[in-house]
Design a protein around this motif. Structure first.
Motif, PDB file in Angstrom:
ATOM      1  N   ALA A  58       0.821  -1.209   0.000  1.00 59.35           N
ATOM      2  CA  ALA A  58       0.000   0.000   0.000  1.00 59.35           C
ATOM      3  C   ALA A  58       0.857   1.262   0.000  1.00 59.35           C
ATOM      4  O   ALA A  58       0.628   2.177  -0.804  1.00 59.35           O
ATOM      5  N   LYS A  59       1.856   1.296   0.869  1.00 66.58           N
ATOM      6  CA  LYS A  59       2.612   2.532   1.045  1.00 66.58           C
ATOM      7  C   LYS A  59       3.732   2.716   0.022  1.00 66.58           C
ATOM      8  O   LYS A  59       3.976   3.822  -0.457  1.00 66.58           O
ATOM      9  N   LYS A  60       4.413   1.613  -0.336  1.00 66.90           N
ATOM     10  CA  LYS A  60       5.529   1.738  -1.271  1.00 66.90           C
ATOM     11  C   LYS A  60       5.094   1.621  -2.731  1.00 66.90           C
ATOM     12  O   LYS A  60       5.630   2.298  -3.602  1.00 66.90           O
ATOM     13  N   GLU A  61       4.107   0.739  -2.983  1.00 72.22           N
ATOM     14  CA  GLU A  61       3.655   0.528  -4.358  1.00 72.22           C
ATOM     15  C   GLU A  61       2.382   1.303  -4.678  1.00 72.22           C
ATOM     16  O   GLU A  61       1.913   1.299  -5.820  1.00 72.22           O
ATOM     17  N   ASN A  62       1.787   1.940  -3.659  1.00 67.24           N
ATOM     18  CA  ASN A  62       0.582   2.754  -3.833  1.00 67.24           C
ATOM     19  C   ASN A  62      -0.610   1.929  -4.336  1.00 67.24           C
ATOM     20  O   ASN A  62      -1.478   2.436  -5.045  1.00 67.24           O
ATOM     21  N   ILE A  63      -0.633   0.643  -3.979  1.00 72.36           N
ATOM     22  CA  ILE A  63      -1.731  -0.237  -4.379  1.00 72.36           C
ATOM     23  C   ILE A  63      -2.862  -0.120  -3.370  1.00 72.36           C
ATOM     24  O   ILE A  63      -2.644  -0.071  -2.158  1.00 72.36           O
ATOM     25  N   THR A  64      -4.081  -0.056  -3.861  1.00 72.17           N
ATOM     26  CA  THR A  64      -5.266  -0.057  -3.013  1.00 72.17           C
ATOM     27  C   THR A  64      -5.645  -1.505  -2.733  1.00 72.17           C
ATOM     28  O   THR A  64      -5.706  -2.324  -3.649  1.00 72.17           O
ATOM     29  N   ILE A  65      -5.910  -1.821  -1.470  1.00 70.69           N
ATOM     30  CA  ILE A  65      -6.140  -3.207  -1.084  1.00 70.69           C
ATOM     31  C   ILE A  65      -7.471  -3.358  -0.356  1.00 70.69           C
ATOM     32  O   ILE A  65      -7.774  -2.589   0.564  1.00 70.69           O
ATOM     33  N   ILE A  66      -8.260  -4.331  -0.773  1.00 69.15           N
ATOM     34  CA  ILE A  66      -9.464  -4.727  -0.048  1.00 69.15           C
ATOM     35  C   ILE A  66      -9.173  -6.044   0.641  1.00 69.15           C
ATOM     36  O   ILE A  66      -8.776  -7.017   0.004  1.00 69.15           O
ATOM     37  N   VAL A  67      -9.354  -6.078   1.961  1.00 67.49           N
ATOM     38  CA  VAL A  67      -9.155  -7.307   2.734  1.00 67.49           C
ATOM     39  C   VAL A  67     -10.499  -7.718   3.319  1.00 67.49           C
ATOM     40  O   VAL A  67     -11.061  -7.011   4.159  1.00 67.49           O
ATOM     41  N   SER A  68     -11.010  -8.840   2.857  1.00 66.09           N
ATOM     42  CA  SER A  68     -12.230  -9.407   3.435  1.00 66.09           C
ATOM     43  C   SER A  68     -11.791 -10.426   4.471  1.00 66.09           C
ATOM     44  O   SER A  68     -11.124 -11.403   4.142  1.00 66.09           O
ATOM     45  N   SER A  69     -12.130 -10.187   5.743  1.00 68.50           N
ATOM     46  CA  SER A  69     -11.591 -11.035   6.794  1.00 68.50           C
ATOM     47  C   SER A  69     -12.490 -11.044   8.022  1.00 68.50           C
ATOM     48  O   SER A  69     -13.280 -10.124   8.248  1.00 68.50           O
ATOM     49  N   HIS A  70     -12.331 -12.118   8.832  1.00 65.85           N
ATOM     50  CA  HIS A  70     -12.989 -12.194  10.131  1.00 65.85           C
ATOM     51  C   HIS A  70     -11.997 -11.918  11.262  1.00 65.85           C
ATOM     52  O   HIS A  70     -12.386 -11.891  12.427  1.00 65.85           O
ATOM     53  N   ASN A  71     -10.726 -11.743  10.913  1.00 66.93           N
ATOM     54  CA  ASN A  71      -9.700 -11.484  11.914  1.00 66.93           C
ATOM     55  C   ASN A  71      -9.680  -9.986  12.233  1.00 66.93           C
ATOM     56  O   ASN A  71      -8.867  -9.224  11.723  1.00 66.93           O
ATOM     57  N   LEU A  72     -10.584  -9.576  13.124  1.00 67.07           N
ATOM     58  CA  LEU A  72     -10.761  -8.151  13.396  1.00 67.07           C
ATOM     59  C   LEU A  72      -9.571  -7.541  14.122  1.00 67.07           C
ATOM     60  O   LEU A  72      -9.240  -6.377  13.902  1.00 67.07           O
ATOM     61  N   ALA A  73      -8.942  -8.322  14.986  1.00 69.23           N
ATOM     62  CA  ALA A  73      -7.759  -7.799  15.697  1.00 69.23           C
ATOM     63  C   ALA A  73      -6.658  -7.454  14.717  1.00 69.23           C
ATOM     64  O   ALA A  73      -5.958  -6.446  14.875  1.00 69.23           O
TER      65      ALA A  73
END
Length: 310
Positions: free
Chosen positions: A179-194
């Motif tokens: 995200a920060k170095k390559e400027n890629i937008t990421i969607i994370v679908s997850s149940h790991n809320l922590a």
């Protein structure tokens, strides 16, 4: 700056039932978006519409400015995805798998392999057979494959599922670097809320097809701070609870040799000074801060009772 992903009033009907109902949000370059919700809430359906895997009943989804329905090839060329456990030719090396996948995208994709391998931290094992890889290494190789077409939007479904604590930290660092170095937008679908709490810039909570909360992590942190409580260990908890109610109208909960107070950090000194003046001895102080997981369940409950907590 225009959004990498713009979703506007996205809706999907199956018969008369709206499985996804007027969902709207925008994601910009370098943002990590945690997409959460209970099973059957509409997450997978929304992602399938965004990526053109199923039709949109109404509304629209644009990727890098291209409408997924009207300009599918241009829109989807900006997307990389890892859904469930990525699959490879186990008898081949990680490098040979990536070379094979790169043929779908042309020579530029193959030239990108060394830098991608470095990004996901597989330099030392990339020439070994995939059958020797751990689950975490296979997840990283899957992300490497999803990056071959140089996407602007990366979609990951449960990227930390089954990983040990070390693997989870490694995955978190990889996503932040992308995200920060390559400027890629990421969607994370997850149940790991922590884990999402430590990784994401934005959180979207979907339930019964509706986006019931969409906040930046800064906004969530502020909300969690407002719900913070303080635990004071003391010698006279019942007496302390009584005099605090009389003086400050604070409802303190007594648990063993301590009291739980719904107060802000800035008010702790005043409370301790008052209790000390009243000859209550304080043995310890502990801040009790709600987690994203606790807030998640509170928001779901508020949806069921049709009352907002925000």
């Amino acid at each position: 700056m225009y959004p990498v992903l713009h979703v506007e009033n996205l809706t999907k009907y199956y018969g008369k039932k709206a499985v996804v109902n007027n969902v709207s949000f925008s994601l910009y370059p370098g943002q990590i978006f945690g997409f959460v919700g209970p099973n059957g809430a509409g997450k997978s359906t929304a992602i399938k519409m965004i990526t053109g895997l199923i039709s949109i009943s109404s509304g629209k989804a644009k990727i890098d400015g291209y409408n997924i329905e009207k300009a599918y090839e241009k829109a989807i060329s900006k997307v990389g995805a890892v859904v469930e456990m990525p699959r490879f030719y186990e008898y081949m090396s990680g490098l040979d798998n990536l070379k094979l996948f790169s043929k779908f995208y042309g020579k530029q994709a193959e030239k990108r392999i060394p830098s991608i391998v470095s990004l996901v931290g597989l330099e030392n094992r990339i020439r070994e057979k995939v059958s020797t890889y751990s689950l975490g290494m296979k997840q990283r190789l899957g992300i490497a494959g999803a990056l071959l077409n140089n996407p602007k939007l990366l979609i990951l479904d449960e990227p930390t599922n089954g990983l040990d604590p070390n693997g989870i930290v490694e995955m978190r660092n990889i996503l932040k670097a992308l995200a920060k170095k390559e400027n890629i937008t990421i969607i994370v679908s997850s149940h790991n809320l922590a884990e999402l709490e430590q990784t994401c810039d934005l959180i979207g909570l979907i339930n019964t097809g509706k986006m019931i909360e969409y906040k930046t992590m800064a906004e969530i942190e502020s909300l969690l701070e407002s719900k913070q409580k303080v635990q004071l260990m003391c010698n006279l908890p019942h007496y302390a609870s009584m005099i605090l109610k009389q003086k400050f109208k604070i409802k303190a909960k007594v648990i063993g040799n301590s009291i739980i107070l719904p107060i802000k950090e800035s008010n702790i000194a005043t409370i301790i000074s008052f209790l000390s003046f009243k000859r209550v001895k304080i043995y310890g102080i502990k801040k009790i801060r709600k987690s994203l997981e606790e807030l998640y369940f509170e928001l779901l409950q508020s949806t069921r009772s049709s009352t907002s907590i925000a």
